[in-house]
Design a protein around this motif. Structure first.
Motif, PDB file in Angstrom:
ATOM      1  N   ALA A  46       0.842  -1.204   0.000  1.00  0.00           N
ATOM      2  CA  ALA A  46       0.000   0.000   0.000  1.00  0.00           C
ATOM      3  C   ALA A  46       0.873   1.248   0.000  1.00  0.00           C
ATOM      4  O   ALA A  46       0.548   2.249  -0.651  1.00  0.00           O
ATOM      5  CB  ALA A  46      -0.929  -0.010   1.215  1.00  0.00           C
ATOM      6  N   ARG A  94       3.928   1.474  -1.313  1.00  0.00           N
ATOM      7  CA  ARG A  94       4.502   1.625  -2.655  1.00  0.00           C
ATOM      8  C   ARG A  94       3.437   2.092  -3.637  1.00  0.00           C
ATOM      9  O   ARG A  94       3.708   2.903  -4.528  1.00  0.00           O
ATOM     10  CB  ARG A  94       5.116   0.299  -3.099  1.00  0.00           C
ATOM     11  N   ALA A  95       2.217   1.584  -3.470  1.00  0.00           N
ATOM     12  CA  ALA A  95       1.130   1.994  -4.361  1.00  0.00           C
ATOM     13  C   ALA A  95       0.821   3.478  -4.178  1.00  0.00           C
ATOM     14  O   ALA A  95       0.630   4.213  -5.151  1.00  0.00           O
ATOM     15  CB  ALA A  95      -0.117   1.150  -4.075  1.00  0.00           C
ATOM     16  N   MET A 123       3.314   5.653  -5.813  1.00  0.00           N
ATOM     17  CA  MET A 123       3.160   5.679  -7.279  1.00  0.00           C
ATOM     18  C   MET A 123       1.998   6.567  -7.687  1.00  0.00           C
ATOM     19  O   MET A 123       2.116   7.383  -8.587  1.00  0.00           O
ATOM     20  CB  MET A 123       2.916   4.240  -7.758  1.00  0.00           C
ATOM     21  N   ASN A 124       0.855   6.385  -7.036  1.00  0.00           N
ATOM     22  CA  ASN A 124      -0.353   7.060  -7.499  1.00  0.00           C
ATOM     23  C   ASN A 124      -1.386   7.123  -6.365  1.00  0.00           C
ATOM     24  O   ASN A 124      -2.187   6.213  -6.195  1.00  0.00           O
ATOM     25  CB  ASN A 124      -0.913   6.283  -8.698  1.00  0.00           C
ATOM     26  N   ALA A 157      -4.152   8.799  -5.888  1.00  0.00           N
ATOM     27  CA  ALA A 157      -5.583   8.771  -6.229  1.00  0.00           C
ATOM     28  C   ALA A 157      -6.020   7.347  -6.547  1.00  0.00           C
ATOM     29  O   ALA A 157      -7.062   6.878  -6.082  1.00  0.00           O
ATOM     30  CB  ALA A 157      -5.858   9.687  -7.416  1.00  0.00           C
ATOM     31  N   LEU A 158      -5.200   6.632  -7.306  1.00  0.00           N
ATOM     32  CA  LEU A 158      -5.550   5.244  -7.640  1.00  0.00           C
ATOM     33  C   LEU A 158      -5.515   4.377  -6.380  1.00  0.00           C
ATOM     34  O   LEU A 158      -6.330   3.473  -6.220  1.00  0.00           O
ATOM     35  CB  LEU A 158      -4.585   4.696  -8.702  1.00  0.00           C
ATOM     36  N   ALA A 159      -4.570   4.685  -5.498  1.00  0.00           N
ATOM     37  CA  ALA A 159      -4.484   3.920  -4.255  1.00  0.00           C
ATOM     38  C   ALA A 159      -5.806   4.036  -3.488  1.00  0.00           C
ATOM     39  O   ALA A 159      -6.328   3.042  -2.971  1.00  0.00           O
ATOM     40  CB  ALA A 159      -3.319   4.416  -3.405  1.00  0.00           C
ATOM     41  N   ARG A 160      -6.357   5.249  -3.438  1.00  0.00           N
ATOM     42  CA  ARG A 160      -7.630   5.431  -2.734  1.00  0.00           C
ATOM     43  C   ARG A 160      -8.730   4.626  -3.401  1.00  0.00           C
ATOM     44  O   ARG A 160      -9.527   3.957  -2.732  1.00  0.00           O
ATOM     45  CB  ARG A 160      -8.002   6.914  -2.714  1.00  0.00           C
ATOM     46  N   VAL A 161      -8.757   4.688  -4.748  1.00  0.00           N
ATOM     47  CA  VAL A 161      -9.773   3.945  -5.485  1.00  0.00           C
ATOM     48  C   VAL A 161      -9.647   2.439  -5.214  1.00  0.00           C
ATOM     49  O   VAL A 161     -10.635   1.721  -5.128  1.00  0.00           O
ATOM     50  CB  VAL A 161      -9.640   4.229  -7.000  1.00  0.00           C
ATOM     51  N   ALA A 162      -8.394   1.985  -5.060  1.00  0.00           N
ATOM     52  CA  ALA A 162      -8.174   0.558  -4.835  1.00  0.00           C
ATOM     53  C   ALA A 162      -8.484   0.153  -3.398  1.00  0.00           C
ATOM     54  O   ALA A 162      -8.438  -1.024  -3.060  1.00  0.00           O
ATOM     55  CB  ALA A 162      -6.732   0.201  -5.179  1.00  0.00           C
ATOM     56  N   VAL A 169      -7.015   1.786  -0.544  1.00  0.00           N
ATOM     57  CA  VAL A 169      -5.952   2.106   0.416  1.00  0.00           C
ATOM     58  C   VAL A 169      -6.359   3.348   1.225  1.00  0.00           C
ATOM     59  O   VAL A 169      -6.737   4.369   0.644  1.00  0.00           O
ATOM     60  CB  VAL A 169      -4.616   2.385  -0.316  1.00  0.00           C
ATOM     61  N   PHE A 221      -0.719   0.122 -10.733  1.00  0.00           N
ATOM     62  CA  PHE A 221       0.466   0.556 -10.001  1.00  0.00           C
ATOM     63  C   PHE A 221       1.694   0.054 -10.759  1.00  0.00           C
ATOM     64  O   PHE A 221       2.062  -1.115 -10.662  1.00  0.00           O
ATOM     65  CB  PHE A 221       0.438   0.042  -8.569  1.00  0.00           C
ATOM     66  N   ARG A 223      -7.812  -5.824 -11.339  1.00  0.00           N
ATOM     67  CA  ARG A 223      -7.550  -5.230 -10.027  1.00  0.00           C
ATOM     68  C   ARG A 223      -8.852  -4.811  -9.348  1.00  0.00           C
ATOM     69  O   ARG A 223      -9.047  -5.018  -8.158  1.00  0.00           O
ATOM     70  CB  ARG A 223      -6.620  -4.014 -10.184  1.00  0.00           C
TER      71      ARG A 223
END
Lengths: 307, 241
Positions: A187, A189-190, A193-194, A196-201, A203, B92, B149
């Motif tokens: 989480a 590392r994610a 990287m990004n 906004a995408l981390a939140r969507v995923a 995190v 990612f 994902r």
């Protein structure tokens, strides 16, 4: 020759641990934290206080050294306590300062704020502890001769110094496993990287930021204790290491944990080998030279990704 | 029947005072594929991002299977059962293919965690490439990973923002074929698309968004024949078209 190598590895260990924390906060919080050096100093001093407390409670005021080392188990306990307290301090600074600025400020605002935080932290520390050097132990350690003098100039090293190098390796390995094998690490590392995408995923980015402060500050505290163990504990300890920390993090490629570790050792070795060449008074300038050379030759660092 | 996803009179935008969504409403029935169409700047992406919790909603409500999830933090939407695949940077790149999926799976409760073997059955390429850093995947493979994902968290509704963007016509066919399979597995899909033809070919129904409001809603097959659709894309109002 060998002696310079060993000295460089000891200094490099302290720089590496501090630089890893710096690179972690940079990659996840996206600003260069000039307060990182102060977390080293605070870690070293909090360990002095914690050590006094642990020794008073358990040993009747006396620390019995373990085996060949200059310190007893109490210092290891004190180091853990200091790491936890320094992590708490980092969270407090984030809550008071960086969190508010993150919501609306640009990265440069955070960088300048971190300068301010560093000054405040250093002066608070001097106010609380004074400016005289402190030591964890007054035991005199006899260096062990590992290599005879006629082989490459020989090598003598104290058990404490060996332990610092070994424990740095263990801590870095532990961090590597955390980052690659655990959900928190992935989480982090994610998020680097990004976000906004981390939140969507799914995190919880706020929790990741807290974890980053905790890990970065705890590593800095451990580095501070190591620095104090093989040298003196002074209020300027972290500030003097700040430039080597940045040199190491940038050298390795900012954001890369292994890069920061390697960078730390390279800067440590460069400092150490510069002594017979330029003299001890220019030792600190070597970090500058290494930094300039790297920025000219490889602007993204050794492991840095091209922007 | 309760819609799987219902957006009700959504108003919102990035900056206060500059609304992008001006009362957009849309309902997606369970098991449906609904295409969200519209000219550039109509607010299609903003609408799905608002539903996903990434863009502030000033007024209006979002219901997921009848539950009000308006203003639920973005990171909690996955646990609620709403999946979202952004248009760009939707994987990612610094994590391996497998790590991308492992992370997504680990962030939902155990009973909702999709089996990686099922993902690999749906997207066989990903199994072969599982150890590769995701940043080294091709455009089509990235899109597959992005969908996988999101699916690994077992969403009841999956929102995709232009999954065909940047892909060759052949790859678009492959991605959309996979989306059909995803729907057959019981996942409701809301699909934002610029590629009207491809989207209407797989959607059951479609809505056309213009200036932050839905202007035309109907069965995909009917809309494909509707001359008003082209008019809306060319900037004409419904009255003119």
């Amino acid at each position: 020759m060998l002696q310079l190598l060993a000295d460089g590895l000891v200094v490099g260990s302290v720089i590496a641990l501090g630089a890893v924390g710096l690179t972690l906060t940079y990659s996840i919080l996206r600003f260069a934290n000039f307060g990182q050096g102060e977390f080293l100093t605070w870690g070293a001093y909090l360990a002095v206080t914690a050590l006094g407390f642990v020794v008073a409670v358990t040993g009747g005021g006396v620390m019995q050294p373990i085996g060949p080392f200059s310190f007893g188990w109490e210092l290891l306990v004190a180091m853990v306590i200091a790491a936890a307290l320094t992590a708490g301090l980092a969270l407090l600074v984030d809550w008071l300062l960086f969190q508010r600025l993150r919501a609306r400020g640009a990265a440069i605002t955070l960088v300048i704020a971190s300068f301010g935080a560093a000054l405040a932290l250093r002066n608070l520390l001097q106010f609380l502890y004074g400016t005289l050097p402190e030591y964890y132990t007054r035991e005199i350690q006899i260096a062990i001769r590992l290599v005879p003098r006629d082989v490459l100039g020989g090598l003598r090293i104290t058990p404490d110094q060996l332990l610092v190098i070994g424990m740095t390796g263990a801590v870095v390995l532990g961090l590597h496993l955390l980052l690659t094998r655990t959900t928190l690490g992935r989480a982090m590392r994610a998020t680097a990287m990004n976000p906004a995408l981390a939140r969507v995923a799914g995190v919880d980015v706020a929790a990741v930021i807290r974890a980053t402060w905790i890990i970065g500050a705890a590593l800095a505290a451990v580095a501070g204790v190591f620095a104090g163990l093989v040298g003196q504990i002074r209020p300027g300890l972290g500030f003097e290491l700040l430039l080597p920390l940045f040199a190491a993090a940038i050298l390795g490629g900012i954001g890369s944990v292994w890069g920061a570790v390697l960078g730390g050792f390279i800067v440590g070795l460069a400092e150490s080998f510069s002594v017979p060449i330029f003299g001890a008074e220019y030792r600190a300038a070597t970090a500058f030279l290494v930094l300039i050379a790297i920025l000219l030759l490889r602007p993204n660092g050794l492991f840095g990704e091209k922007p | 029947m309760t819609p799987a996803l219902e957006l009700s009179s959504i108003e919102g935008g990035y900056e206060p005072g500059l609304p992008i969504l001006r009362g957009a409403s849309l309902a997606v029935a369970p098991g449906e594929i609904v295409a969200l169409l519209g000219p550039n700047g109509a607010g299609k992406s903003t609408l799905v991002k608002a539903a996903a919790g990434l863009v502030p909603i000033w007024s209006g409500q979002v219901f997921l299977n009848g539950r009000d999830i308006t203003r639920t933090p973005a990171h909690r939407m996955v646990q609620e059962g709403l999946g979202f695949v952004p248009q760009t940077e939707n994987i990612f790149a610094n994590l391996s293919v497998l790590e991308n999926l492992q992370l997504a799976a680990a962030l939902v409760p155990k009973d909702r965690r999709g089996e990686l073997s099922k993902m690999f059955a749906l997207f066989p390429d990903l199994e072969r490439l599982r150890k590769l850093p995701a940043g080294r995947l091709s455009g089509g493979q990235r899109q597959m990973l992005a969908v996988a994902r999101a699916l690994v968290a077992s969403p009841s509704v999956l929102m995709l923002d232009e999954p065909s963007a940047g892909l060759s016509p052949k790859l678009i066919g492959v991605v959309f074929e996979r989306l059909q399979a995803v729907r057959e597995a019981g996942v409701t899909i809301l699909l934002v698309e610029q590629n009207v033809k491809a989207a209407l070919a797989i959607a059951d129904r479609a809505a056309v968004l213009v200036e932050g409001r839905e202007r035309l809603v109907g069965a995909a097959a009917d809309l494909a024949q509707d001359p008003r659709l082209a008019g809306l894309y060319l900037g004409a109002g419904l009255e003119a078209a």
